[in-house]
Design a protein around this motif. Structure first.
Motif, mmCIF file in Angstrom:
data_model
loop_
_atom_site.group_PDB
_atom_site.id
_atom_site.type_symbol
_atom_site.label_atom_id
_atom_site.label_comp_id
_atom_site.label_asym_id
_atom_site.label_seq_id
_atom_site.Cartn_x
_atom_site.Cartn_y
_atom_site.Cartn_z
ATOM 1 N N PHE A 120 0.837 -1.203 0.000
ATOM 2 C CA PHE A 120 0.000 0.000 0.000
ATOM 3 C C PHE A 120 0.871 1.251 0.000
ATOM 4 N N ARG A 121 1.053 1.811 -1.180
ATOM 5 C CA ARG A 121 1.804 3.065 -1.314
ATOM 6 C C ARG A 121 1.034 4.177 -0.613
ATOM 7 N N LEU A 122 1.748 5.088 0.012
ATOM 8 C CA LEU A 122 1.082 6.163 0.740
ATOM 9 C C LEU A 122 1.182 7.501 0.023
ATOM 10 N N GLY A 123 2.157 7.613 -0.888
ATOM 11 C CA GLY A 123 2.384 8.882 -1.567
ATOM 12 C C GLY A 123 3.624 9.607 -1.065
ATOM 13 N N THR A 124 4.341 9.011 -0.132
ATOM 14 C CA THR A 124 5.577 9.624 0.374
ATOM 15 C C THR A 124 6.668 9.587 -0.702
ATOM 16 N N HIS A 125 7.682 10.440 -0.542
ATOM 17 C CA HIS A 125 8.777 10.469 -1.516
ATOM 18 C C HIS A 125 9.571 9.174 -1.523
ATOM 19 N N LEU A 126 9.827 8.642 -0.335
ATOM 20 C CA LEU A 126 10.645 7.430 -0.256
ATOM 21 C C LEU A 126 10.031 6.407 0.703
ATOM 22 N N ASN A 127 10.220 5.140 0.352
ATOM 23 C CA ASN A 127 9.858 4.042 1.237
ATOM 24 C C ASN A 127 11.136 3.463 1.844
ATOM 25 N N ILE A 128 11.145 3.361 3.148
ATOM 26 C CA ILE A 128 12.362 2.952 3.853
ATOM 27 C C ILE A 128 12.068 1.726 4.704
ATOM 28 N N LEU A 129 12.933 0.718 4.578
ATOM 29 C CA LEU A 129 12.776 -0.494 5.388
ATOM 30 C C LEU A 129 13.834 -0.512 6.483
#
Lengths: 225, 225
Positions: free
Chosen positions: B129-138
């Motif tokens: 589920f993408r949220l619209g943030t610039h980056l996804n970080i694990l």
């Protein structure tokens, strides 16, 4: 909105019906069964390896391993001496009763005393899907932190036994055992708890003795029927 | 079966549309935003605390915290000096773009430079589920074990940055860094990786410098438009 809730309830009802079928199958074959749930990396597979190693001389053990990808865990269970079946969930975040039903069909249940089901590593979703096993067991681990019962209450409420793993890391991380245990006790009063380390072996004996006793009690109660 | 697939695709499409709306809102307000995902207990909240403590003098930071229950994490973010908003998912195993949209509406975006979204602790569901943030970080953590990229590939494939936390525990657990990094590299070639410890502070400087640079670059690129 009402419609959506109804659909979800139907799914849970259907799952519960299949779980009851699974349980009947396991009872008929006198197989004692446990469903092990935990966060990724809490040590489910290590605990299963140690359980197989400790009990394989006296019990016939099978492991059903749920994973999103790979058969790494089933390979480890097989290497430790158990009959192992892999369920590849294909991305699904939990096992359900249908998946277990299919896996059970591939096992010779009358040749098994103890069935260990290893669920997908997930502290949220698996607890909502009963599989039909005799007991649901949660593995917590020290480095996860002492706030987990407070943040993931359903996981702690929905189980019959709690294993606190990685006791060997207690000196190296901030973990208030009293705070953790108080959270657990509030959610699930009187819950049976085993504290142990799969690395050092500390506490493993009590766990193995308990499992063995449960399997024996299950066999005798069946014999008396 | 086809119908079920179609429904799920529709949900993802709807989520992606809302995620795009969220992104537009964040871009308009010149807010740089990151979505932090991890297993329960990998150290998301600790990393956010350290990030706030390290950058609060130079950046205006807001945190949106997704939790199944309690506001423990949002409380920690607020105590560390950020504006904090709590999303109580009511049992849901992930944040989605609708939840973020609602949380964004409660923030004064033109007074924020960096928005940190802390997802629900779950290595399976949030990445879908993408949220619209610039980056996804694990955030991965050493005691989780070195097999996690192999067992939870989608989580490692679907992110822009990986933080390996709890480096201080490396001497005490069996963790083959080469094996772990090879798994990551195969799934997500060239992925940016930060190795650090929120307990000892080792490696935190590189992380803080990088975040600060990203926020600055985001502000200047907007100014140039």
């Amino acid at each position: 909105m009402t419609e959506r809730i109804e659909i979800i309830e139907n799914i849970f009802n259907a799952n519960d019906r299949l779980a009851a079928d699974n349980r009947k199958l396991l009872e008929q074959a006198k197989v004692f069964s446990i469903n092990i749930m935990a966060s990724p990396g809490a040590g489910k597979t290590s605990l299963i390896e140690k359980t197989i190693a400790g009990l394989t001389d006296s019990l016939r053990i099978a492991v059903i391993d749920g994973d999103i990808a790979t058969s790494l865990d089933a390979d480890r269970a097989a290497a430790a001496g158990a009959t192992a079946v892999q369920i590849n969930t294909g991305g699904e975040c939990h096992l359900d009763a249908v998946m277990l039903q299919q896996a059970l069909a591939s096992l010779k249940l009358d040749r098994i005393d103890l069935l260990i089901v290893e669920n997908v590593g997930n502290l949220v979703c698996p607890v909502n899907f009963r599989l039909g096993t005799h007991l649901n067991i949660l593995v917590a681990s020290i480095p996860e932190g002492d706030d987990k019962p407070y943040k993931y209450p359903a996981a702690y409420q929905g189980v019959d036994v709690l294993v606190i793993n990685k006791l060997d890391l207690l000196p190296y991380v901030p973990f208030r055992m009293d705070f953790f245990r108080a959270g657990v006790e509030k959610l699930n009063p009187g819950l049976r708890v085993f504290s142990l380390s799969c690395i050092t072996g500390q506490g493993l004996d009590s766990w193995l003795t308990w499992i063995k006793d449960e399997v024996d009690a299950n066999r005798s109660s069946k014999a008396a029927n």
